[in-house]
Scaffold this motif. Structure first.
Motif, PDB file in Angstrom:
ATOM      1  N   ARG A  47       0.824  -1.209   0.000  1.00 29.62           N
ATOM      2  CA  ARG A  47       0.000   0.000   0.000  1.00 29.62           C
ATOM      3  C   ARG A  47       0.855   1.255   0.000  1.00 29.62           C
ATOM      4  O   ARG A  47       0.555   2.220  -0.708  1.00 29.62           O
ATOM      5  N   ALA A  48       1.946   1.256   0.767  1.00 28.61           N
ATOM      6  CA  ALA A  48       2.833   2.418   0.826  1.00 28.61           C
ATOM      7  C   ALA A  48       3.505   2.650  -0.536  1.00 28.61           C
ATOM      8  O   ALA A  48       3.618   3.792  -0.969  1.00 28.61           O
ATOM      9  N   ALA A  49       3.938   1.567  -1.198  1.00 31.44           N
ATOM     10  CA  ALA A  49       4.570   1.700  -2.512  1.00 31.44           C
ATOM     11  C   ALA A  49       3.574   2.226  -3.538  1.00 31.44           C
ATOM     12  O   ALA A  49       3.914   3.053  -4.380  1.00 31.44           O
ATOM     13  N   LEU A  50       2.344   1.760  -3.470  1.00 34.13           N
ATOM     14  CA  LEU A  50       1.315   2.222  -4.395  1.00 34.13           C
ATOM     15  C   LEU A  50       1.022   3.695  -4.184  1.00 34.13           C
ATOM     16  O   LEU A  50       0.894   4.466  -5.143  1.00 34.13           O
ATOM     17  N   LEU A  51       0.978   4.115  -2.943  1.00 32.91           N
ATOM     18  CA  LEU A  51       0.730   5.504  -2.625  1.00 32.91           C
ATOM     19  C   LEU A  51       1.895   6.387  -3.061  1.00 32.91           C
ATOM     20  O   LEU A  51       1.701   7.462  -3.622  1.00 32.91           O
ATOM     21  N   ASP A  52       3.130   5.920  -2.824  1.00 30.74           N
ATOM     22  CA  ASP A  52       4.305   6.689  -3.240  1.00 30.74           C
ATOM     23  C   ASP A  52       4.380   6.805  -4.760  1.00 30.74           C
ATOM     24  O   ASP A  52       4.811   7.824  -5.297  1.00 30.74           O
ATOM     25  N   LYS A  55       2.184   9.708  -6.212  1.00 37.71           N
ATOM     26  CA  LYS A  55       2.462  11.106  -5.855  1.00 37.71           C
ATOM     27  C   LYS A  55       2.858  11.920  -7.079  1.00 37.71           C
ATOM     28  O   LYS A  55       3.550  11.428  -7.966  1.00 37.71           O
ATOM     29  N   ARG A  56       2.421  13.141  -7.064  1.00 36.21           N
ATOM     30  CA  ARG A  56       2.776  14.041  -8.161  1.00 36.21           C
ATOM     31  C   ARG A  56       3.977  14.882  -7.738  1.00 36.21           C
ATOM     32  O   ARG A  56       4.103  15.268  -6.598  1.00 36.21           O
ATOM     33  N   GLU A  57       4.833  15.127  -8.681  1.00 35.21           N
ATOM     34  CA  GLU A  57       5.997  16.000  -8.447  1.00 35.21           C
ATOM     35  C   GLU A  57       5.573  17.439  -8.667  1.00 35.21           C
ATOM     36  O   GLU A  57       4.951  17.784  -9.664  1.00 35.21           O
TER      37      GLU A  57
END
Length: 58
Positions: A47-52, A55-57
């Protein structure tokens, strides 16, 4: 007259019931197995990898 009871047997049965009740409480409190903890940890990492990754720059 009443029946004769073995006090030692009665005491041991009472202690065994108390230990069983305490063990049941501990199973509810700390009941997850090592495998269940590992699965949950892997799911959290996914879940953390999917959320990261989403992310938009700026």
């Amino acid at each position: 007259m009443g029946d004769v009871i073995n006090l030692n047997r009665f005491r041991k049965a009472r202690e065994k019931a108390a230990k069983s009740q305490e063990a049941d409480a501990n199973r509810r409190k700390f009941g997850r197995t090592r495998a269940a903890k590992a699965v949950e940890e892997q799911e959290e990492a996914r879940r953390a990898a999917l959320l990261d990754g989403a992310k938009r720059e700026d």
